[in-house]
Design a protein around this motif. Sequence first.
Motif, PDB file in Angstrom:
ATOM      1  N   ALA A   1       0.913  -0.940  -0.087  1.00 17.29           N
ATOM      2  CA  ALA A   1       0.172   0.220  -0.419  1.00 17.29           C
ATOM      3  C   ALA A   1       0.636   1.389  -0.112  1.00 17.29           C
ATOM      4  O   ALA A   1       0.608   1.902  -0.394  1.00 17.29           O
ATOM      5  N   ALA A   2       1.935   1.255   0.504  1.00 15.64           N
ATOM      6  CA  ALA A   2       2.845   2.381   1.049  1.00 15.64           C
ATOM      7  C   ALA A   2       3.830   3.038  -0.359  1.00 15.64           C
ATOM      8  O   ALA A   2       3.760   3.577  -0.990  1.00 15.64           O
ATOM      9  N   LYS A   3       3.735   1.858  -1.539  1.00 20.90           N
ATOM     10  CA  LYS A   3       4.584   1.715  -2.431  1.00 20.90           C
ATOM     11  C   LYS A   3       2.940   2.574  -3.782  1.00 20.90           C
ATOM     12  O   LYS A   3       3.976   2.912  -5.091  1.00 20.90           O
ATOM     13  N   ILE A   4       1.899   2.687  -3.260  1.00 21.14           N
ATOM     14  CA  ILE A   4       1.226   2.837  -4.774  1.00 21.14           C
ATOM     15  C   ILE A   4       0.930   4.924  -3.976  1.00 21.14           C
ATOM     16  O   ILE A   4       1.104   5.385  -3.881  1.00 21.14           O
ATOM     17  N   ALA A   5       0.918   4.840  -5.840  1.00 22.56           N
ATOM     18  CA  ALA A   5       0.901   6.061  -6.412  1.00 22.56           C
ATOM     19  C   ALA A   5      -0.225   7.328  -5.532  1.00 22.56           C
ATOM     20  O   ALA A   5      -1.420   6.740  -6.029  1.00 22.56           O
ATOM     21  N   GLY A   6       0.769   8.230  -5.186  1.00 19.73           N
ATOM     22  CA  GLY A   6      -0.125   9.356  -4.076  1.00 19.73           C
ATOM     23  C   GLY A   6      -0.937   8.979  -2.918  1.00 19.73           C
ATOM     24  O   GLY A   6      -1.380  10.338  -2.475  1.00 19.73           O
ATOM     25  N   VAL A   7      -0.922   7.952  -2.803  1.00 17.45           N
ATOM     26  CA  VAL A   7      -0.688   7.748  -1.168  1.00 17.45           C
ATOM     27  C   VAL A   7       0.261   8.065  -0.411  1.00 17.45           C
ATOM     28  O   VAL A   7       1.686   8.604  -0.489  1.00 17.45           O
ATOM     29  N   SER A   8       0.221   9.105   0.849  1.00 12.36           N
ATOM     30  CA  SER A   8       1.007   9.726   1.564  1.00 12.36           C
ATOM     31  C   SER A   8       1.028   9.354   3.254  1.00 12.36           C
ATOM     32  O   SER A   8       2.928   9.754   3.546  1.00 12.36           O
ATOM     33  N   LYS A   9       0.066   8.279   3.214  1.00 14.87           N
ATOM     34  CA  LYS A   9       0.112   7.585   4.751  1.00 14.87           C
ATOM     35  C   LYS A   9      -0.440   6.533   4.761  1.00 14.87           C
ATOM     36  O   LYS A   9      -1.267   6.316   3.982  1.00 14.87           O
ATOM     37  N   VAL A  10       0.472   5.158   5.385  1.00 19.17           N
ATOM     38  CA  VAL A  10      -0.676   3.884   5.585  1.00 19.17           C
ATOM     39  C   VAL A  10      -0.607   4.360   6.542  1.00 19.17           C
ATOM     40  O   VAL A  10       0.316   4.048   7.438  1.00 19.17           O
ATOM     41  N   ARG A  11      -1.442   3.885   7.001  1.00 20.11           N
ATOM     42  CA  ARG A  11      -1.876   3.572   8.714  1.00 20.11           C
ATOM     43  C   ARG A  11      -2.233   1.360   8.690  1.00 20.11           C
ATOM     44  O   ARG A  11      -2.858   1.396   8.185  1.00 20.11           O
TER      45      ARG A  11
END
Length: 311
Positions: free
Chosen positions: A48-58
């Motif tokens: 999920a952290a590698k998905i383009a445009g995502v700034s934070k993974v919880r």
Amino acid sequence: MALLVIAEHDNASIKAATLNTVAAAQKVGGEVHVLVAGSNCAAAAAAAAKIAGVSKVRLADAPHYADQTAENVAALVVANAAGYTHILAPATGSGKNMLPRVAALLDVAQISEITAVDSQDTFVRPTYAGNAMATVKSADAVKVITVRTTGFDAVAAEGGSAAVENLAPAADLGLSKVTGREITKSARPELGAAKIIVSGGRGLGSGENFRSVLEPLADKLNAALGASRAAVDAGFVPNDYQVGQTGKIVAPQLYIAVAISGAIQHLAGMKDSKVIVAINKDPDAPIFQVADYGLVADLFTAVPELVAELG
């Protein structure tokens, strides 16, 4: 402004529907955070952290999230809803089960199956089995939204570098549990994400004809197999093959409908396909009204000939 996307995953990898939902969130604007709730799901969080445009993974990693039951995940989302203006999930079986609970607990209206974003508070969604499109404006402080994934092109699964933040798990409510799963294993592409789909209807006559007539065509095209509700109800194929309003909503590059009359329920699930090819012996079948190419012919002759032409 921050938005929360509930990831759909298998504790090891992120499912494609999440990428479409992130795309919808980006259309709204603001920081996009992704919630990964599962058990031993660090690999899914890393993806999920590698998905383009995502700034934070919880990341909420606890044994009682292993099966991602709707009650437990909804409670986790509500406990961490502060600060978010929008909460989104894919309009899949999982999202449709969990997100209405979130909306109810937050005492807001849910906006279901959006296909477009007009502004931060205005969305477009289908109604009347897709025969009309409604523009919905919400005044709720938190917009709770399910996303029809076919309405948004998926963002890239690689290219992002979001930080992963550990989240304290909420309590195990113990209200439901998964006692077993029946999973259909296939070498073919997943129906919801396939670029080519070959679907059959009741006119095939039997499950054996499904296998002997449609499977060779699907194999030649590296396509997923689908079916109308009538074919599923007749027992020709399992429920997870069903395309339509009460099945899977798909929008492949190519959709081949074989012996499918084109009932409204089915059309609602596939009419956004880029190219639709219909094969039916009834020249008045409604499917021809949405088809880009139509062939009035006996499927038992036409499909084997098509397979032969494909070599």
